[in-house]
Design a protein around this motif. Structure first.
Motif, PDB file in Angstrom:
ATOM      1  N   UNK A 235      19.538  -5.939  -4.289  1.00  0.00           N
ATOM      2  CA  UNK A 235      18.706  -6.475  -3.193  1.00  0.00           C
ATOM      3  C   UNK A 235      17.236  -6.161  -3.461  1.00  0.00           C
ATOM      4  N   UNK A 236      16.388  -7.196  -3.359  1.00  0.00           N
ATOM      5  CA  UNK A 236      14.940  -6.992  -3.491  1.00  0.00           C
ATOM      6  C   UNK A 236      14.292  -7.427  -2.187  1.00  0.00           C
ATOM      7  N   UNK A 237      13.422  -6.581  -1.680  1.00  0.00           N
ATOM      8  CA  UNK A 237      12.700  -6.949  -0.465  1.00  0.00           C
ATOM      9  C   UNK A 237      11.200  -6.938  -0.762  1.00  0.00           C
ATOM     10  N   UNK A 238      10.552  -8.059  -0.508  1.00  0.00           N
ATOM     11  CA  UNK A 238       9.097  -8.126  -0.684  1.00  0.00           C
ATOM     12  C   UNK A 238       8.490  -8.022   0.710  1.00  0.00           C
ATOM     13  N   UNK A 239       7.911  -6.893   1.007  1.00  0.00           N
ATOM     14  CA  UNK A 239       7.365  -6.711   2.359  1.00  0.00           C
ATOM     15  C   UNK A 239       5.858  -6.974   2.343  1.00  0.00           C
ATOM     16  N   UNK A 240       5.375  -7.618   3.380  1.00  0.00           N
ATOM     17  CA  UNK A 240       3.957  -8.020   3.456  1.00  0.00           C
ATOM     18  C   UNK A 240       3.554  -8.715   2.168  1.00  0.00           C
ATOM     19  N   UNK A 241       4.349  -9.731   1.824  1.00  0.00           N
ATOM     20  CA  UNK A 241       4.133 -10.436   0.561  1.00  0.00           C
ATOM     21  C   UNK A 241       2.730 -11.037   0.498  1.00  0.00           C
ATOM     22  N   UNK A 242       2.248 -11.559   1.617  1.00  0.00           N
ATOM     23  CA  UNK A 242       0.903 -12.172   1.587  1.00  0.00           C
ATOM     24  C   UNK A 242      -0.171 -11.130   1.278  1.00  0.00           C
ATOM     25  N   UNK A 243       0.010  -9.925   1.796  1.00  0.00           N
ATOM     26  CA  UNK A 243      -0.945  -8.858   1.497  1.00  0.00           C
ATOM     27  C   UNK A 243      -0.901  -8.491   0.021  1.00  0.00           C
ATOM     28  N   UNK A 244       0.313  -8.444  -0.540  1.00  0.00           N
ATOM     29  CA  UNK A 244       0.424  -8.099  -1.969  1.00  0.00           C
ATOM     30  C   UNK A 244      -0.297  -9.157  -2.807  1.00  0.00           C
ATOM     31  N   UNK A 245      -0.156 -10.407  -2.402  1.00  0.00           N
ATOM     32  CA  UNK A 245      -0.839 -11.460  -3.164  1.00  0.00           C
ATOM     33  C   UNK A 245      -2.346 -11.359  -2.971  1.00  0.00           C
TER      34      UNK A 245
ATOM     35  N   UNK B 110      11.999 -11.959   1.693  1.00  0.00           N
ATOM     36  CA  UNK B 110      10.536 -11.962   1.640  1.00  0.00           C
ATOM     37  C   UNK B 110       9.982 -11.942   3.065  1.00  0.00           C
ATOM     38  N   UNK B 111       9.184 -10.944   3.340  1.00  0.00           N
ATOM     39  CA  UNK B 111       8.545 -10.846   4.667  1.00  0.00           C
ATOM     40  C   UNK B 111       7.056 -11.075   4.495  1.00  0.00           C
ATOM     41  N   UNK B 112       6.489 -11.911   5.358  1.00  0.00           N
ATOM     42  CA  UNK B 112       5.073 -12.218   5.236  1.00  0.00           C
ATOM     43  C   UNK B 112       4.545 -12.602   6.611  1.00  0.00           C
ATOM     44  N   UNK B 113       3.276 -12.280   6.856  1.00  0.00           N
ATOM     45  CA  UNK B 113       2.701 -12.675   8.153  1.00  0.00           C
ATOM     46  C   UNK B 113       2.317 -14.143   8.119  1.00  0.00           C
ATOM     47  N   UNK B 114       1.960 -14.617   6.929  1.00  0.00           N
ATOM     48  CA  UNK B 114       1.504 -16.000   6.813  1.00  0.00           C
ATOM     49  C   UNK B 114       2.213 -16.677   5.637  1.00  0.00           C
TER      50      UNK B 114
ATOM     51  N   UNK C   5      -9.758  -3.356   3.462  1.00  0.00           N
ATOM     52  CA  UNK C   5      -8.942  -2.741   2.411  1.00  0.00           C
ATOM     53  C   UNK C   5      -8.494  -1.349   2.837  1.00  0.00           C
ATOM     54  N   UNK C   6      -9.411  -0.546   3.343  1.00  0.00           N
ATOM     55  CA  UNK C   6      -9.060   0.837   3.690  1.00  0.00           C
ATOM     56  C   UNK C   6      -8.056   0.891   4.838  1.00  0.00           C
ATOM     57  N   UNK C   7      -8.116  -0.097   5.742  1.00  0.00           N
ATOM     58  CA  UNK C   7      -7.237  -0.047   6.922  1.00  0.00           C
ATOM     59  C   UNK C   7      -5.847  -0.590   6.632  1.00  0.00           C
ATOM     60  N   UNK C   8      -5.664  -1.108   5.416  1.00  0.00           N
ATOM     61  CA  UNK C   8      -4.390  -1.763   5.113  1.00  0.00           C
ATOM     62  C   UNK C   8      -3.170  -0.903   5.389  1.00  0.00           C
ATOM     63  N   UNK C   9      -3.274   0.351   4.988  1.00  0.00           N
ATOM     64  CA  UNK C   9      -2.085   1.187   5.117  1.00  0.00           C
ATOM     65  C   UNK C   9      -1.849   1.723   6.513  1.00  0.00           C
ATOM     66  N   UNK C  10      -2.804   1.517   7.363  1.00  0.00           N
ATOM     67  CA  UNK C  10      -2.703   2.145   8.678  1.00  0.00           C
ATOM     68  C   UNK C  10      -1.790   1.340   9.588  1.00  0.00           C
TER      69      UNK C  10
ATOM     70  N   UNK D 292       0.813  -1.220   0.000  1.00  0.00           N
ATOM     71  CA  UNK D 292       0.000   0.000   0.000  1.00  0.00           C
ATOM     72  C   UNK D 292       0.843   1.264   0.000  1.00  0.00           C
ATOM     73  N   UNK D 293       0.171   2.313  -0.402  1.00  0.00           N
ATOM     74  CA  UNK D 293       0.793   3.631  -0.434  1.00  0.00           C
ATOM     75  C   UNK D 293       1.262   4.033   0.969  1.00  0.00           C
ATOM     76  N   UNK D 294       0.426   3.726   1.965  1.00  0.00           N
ATOM     77  CA  UNK D 294       0.772   4.141   3.324  1.00  0.00           C
ATOM     78  C   UNK D 294       2.018   3.412   3.827  1.00  0.00           C
ATOM     79  N   UNK D 295       2.068   2.108   3.563  1.00  0.00           N
ATOM     80  CA  UNK D 295       3.233   1.341   4.008  1.00  0.00           C
ATOM     81  C   UNK D 295       4.484   1.841   3.273  1.00  0.00           C
ATOM     82  N   UNK D 296       4.278   2.161   2.000  1.00  0.00           N
ATOM     83  CA  UNK D 296       5.356   2.672   1.166  1.00  0.00           C
ATOM     84  C   UNK D 296       5.944   3.948   1.797  1.00  0.00           C
ATOM     85  N   UNK D 297       5.055   4.841   2.199  1.00  0.00           N
ATOM     86  CA  UNK D 297       5.521   6.102   2.795  1.00  0.00           C
ATOM     87  C   UNK D 297       6.182   5.830   4.137  1.00  0.00           C
TER      88      UNK D 297
END
Ligand code: AMP
Length: 597
Positions: A149-159, A182-186, A301-306, A80-85
């Protein structure tokens, strides 16, 4: 435990860590930082947000970036944009005392021209959401050919958000031989397949249990009637005067409705959903971040970036369809060493979903009683008294008015004065809960055994015996658990009758009731009507020739006969070959015996 000084950071990074107030590395940092600083291995880290993962990859990444070279050395992809920032902001903090690191956030919903200009100047680290990055790659504005270096953050969310194709496309642009984290919660099949395709012998790190919520989150639920959901939500808020939480709803409409009701009822709440403009959403999130709001009612969806660290409560006003979404919701509390609770408002028909979630989370879900009006008033009162005790009275402005105040209140003795002050303060609660009417939660002793056994089906553990009753109403009559409970409550004048399993069929149904209530309930329902139909209830029979008691006494009988009496009221068709047998107890009562003739 290692400390940051022993990890091999440069003085500039150590100074930034100190400025940020990080005293000791968090578990994910203890594991990831040495691997990042000490080798080339690819890493999969299963860690929730809030575990300190940004610093885990960010601190070593900043240290490893060569600011003397003006090309893009690292790419961080996030959903998300918020996580990006946020990641961009965090990396900027880590780089405060080291060279001139250029980090650029690339996300949708903002001017693409500015981002193109930023890229043209040259950046060391790109932090991007996949969609916008694809766009910029297509315009030849983003060049990933020097990324190491590539970092995939919250990969499960991106999927979850459908970025799989974009991620694949982007990773094709990055040279082989790069390092991938690769970082993922699940962990899911899709994550495993990305890992297999793009990672080389990754080291796997798990913080907490795989696919389970954070350790310091407890899970609870209220089993209630759907119509009581809002009332129960209010009670939670009233019972927790210091609540700071997110109320998750299923749809934008529901989110707006719940938030509007809370605002109308005087709660410090607001809505966050996709029907709001980006500016409105930013404003609400900011209010919530700085705690000007106590309750944020949001869609997933709306709370994702928070990203907020110290939430006390997650309230699942509606359970999510996807069990993984529950993990994300509940993982928003209990962060950074604090404890939190995730409460679900579950109505009878949703019990199955809750069990699925419970199985995935692998933690017991506790059935909790709804706070009574008296408990709420007591809690509010003591909360207020505590504030009263601690309030500063050191205001000269007040001094000026004291003589006049004293004079005006001279006729009131201390007790009367206290009563009046408290009444003023508690008007709303006293009004709301004056009649002592308490919401009837359907959590009977039997439901609590769900908590003890951790799953349904362990019927042997239920306390007490249950009797299975037949009722001449079914789904085609618009008769569902809610209507059954309502019917029972109305005809037993709110007495808490423990209802067990409910089996709804098309034109008739079965339900269990704690045996000691069975006779009374049959009597109470004998004159009842439902949608102008006479209700008929009787003890259901086992399909067996053995002598029967009709009681459910620990073990489930071989097979209950899900059958109905030979004749039905209202002239519906009957299968006369069915050998429905009546219980003698029922037969004794003529009025009931003849109900359907
Ligand atoms: P994250 O999981 O990256 O979103 O981090 C969660 C929160 O933990 C952020 O507010 C960080 O600033 C904070 N944090 C990260 N590392 C540490 C640390 N070692 N000590 C204390 N707080 C930390």
């Amino acid at each position: 435990m290692t400390n940051f000084e022993e990890m091999g950071f440069t003085p500039g990074i150590l100074k930034a860590i100190q400025e940020l107030g990080f005293e000791n590395p968090m578990p994910v940092q203890e594991k990831v930082i040495p691997l990042m600083l000490g080798g080339e291995a690819d890493i999969i880290a299963l860690a929730q947000t809030g575990t300190g993962k940004t610093a885990a990859f960010g601190l070593p990444l900043v240290q490893a970036t060569d600011t003397e070279i003006n090309n893009t050395q690292a790419l961080i992809l996030c959903p998300t944009r918020e996580l990006c920032m946020q990641i961009t902001g965090d990396l900027t903090d880590y780089a405060r005392f080291t060279g001139k690191l250029k980090i650029l956030a690339i996300y949708g919903g903002a001017s693409i021209d500015n981002q193109m200009r930023g890229l043209k100047k040259g950046v060391h680290i790109i932090v991007a959401t996949p969609g916008r990055l694809i766009d910029l790659i297509g315009r030849r504005a983003a060049n990933l050919s020097s990324v190491t270096t590539v970092i995939l953050d919250e990969a499960d969310e991106m999927l979850n958000m459908g970025f799989l194709d974009s991620i694949n496309e982007i990773l094709e642009e990055v040279p082989d031989g790069r390092r991938t984290l690769l970082f993922s919660a699940t962990m899911s099949k899709e994550i495993t397949s990305i890992a297999r395709k793009y990672m080389d012998n990754p080291v796997e790190i798990t913080i907490g249990t795989k696919n389970s919520s954070a350790d310091n989150v407890s899970h609870a639920y209220y089993l209630i009637h759907a119509k009581d959901k809002y009332k129960v939500l209010k009670r939670i808020a009233d019972f927790e005067p210091d609540i700071y939480g997110i109320v998750f709803c299923r749809t934008r409409k529901e989110t707006q409705e719940v938030a509007s009701k809370l605002i109308d009822d005087g709660y410090n709440a607001d809505a966050l959903h996709g029907d709001l403009s980006q500016m409105q959403r930013d404003a609400v999130m900011q209010k919530f971040r700085v705690k000007n709001l106590q309750l944020l009612v949001a869609t997933d969806v709306a709370a994702r970036g928070l990203d907020v660290d110290d939430l006390t409560h997650i309230i699942n006003y509606s359970l999510p369809d996807d069990t993984e979404v529950y993990t994300h919701r509940s993982g928003r509390t209990g962060r950074a060493g604090k404890t939190g609770i995730s409460i679900s408002l579950v109505h009878l028909r949703e019990r199955h979903n809750l069990q699925q979630i419970e199985r995935m989370v692998k933690k017991p879900f506790k059935a909790i009683p709804i706070p009574t009006g008296t408990e709420i008033c007591g809690k509010q009162l003591f909360h207020w008294l505590k504030k009263l005790e601690n309030v500063s009275t050191d205001h000269q402005e007040i001094e000026k008015f004291l003589p006049e105040i004293k004079e005006k209140l001279a006729g009131l003795d201390r007790e009367e004065l206290l009563k009046r002050v408290v009444s003023l303060q508690f008007d709303r609660f006293l009004d709301d809960y004056r009649n002592g009417e308490d919401i009837i939660d359907t959590v009977s002793d039997r439901e609590n055994s769900f908590e003890r056994s951790g799953r349904r089906g362990k019927r042997e553990e239920y306390p007490g015996n249950y009797t299975r009753l037949f009722i001449n109403l079914g789904k085609s009559d618009g008769f569902y658990p809610e209507q059954l409970i309502e019917l029972v409550n109305t005809n037993t004048k709110g007495k808490k009758v423990p209802i067990g399993k409910i089996d709804l069929l098309k034109t008739f149904s079965f339900f269990e009731v704690e045996s000691s209530y069975a006779d009374d309930l049959i009597g109470a329902l004998s004159n009842a009507t439902f949608m102008d139909r006479r209700v008929a209830v009787e003890i259901a029979q086992e399909k067996t020739d053995k002598p029967r008691t009709g009681e459910y006494s620990g073990k489930r009988p071989a097979k209950w006969s899900d059958r109905r009496p030979e004749k039905r009221s209202q002239g519906r068709s009957e299968n006369k070959s069915r050998n429905y047998k009546r219980d003698s107890r029922f037969g004794k009562k003529d009025k009931k015996k003849n109900y359907n003739h």
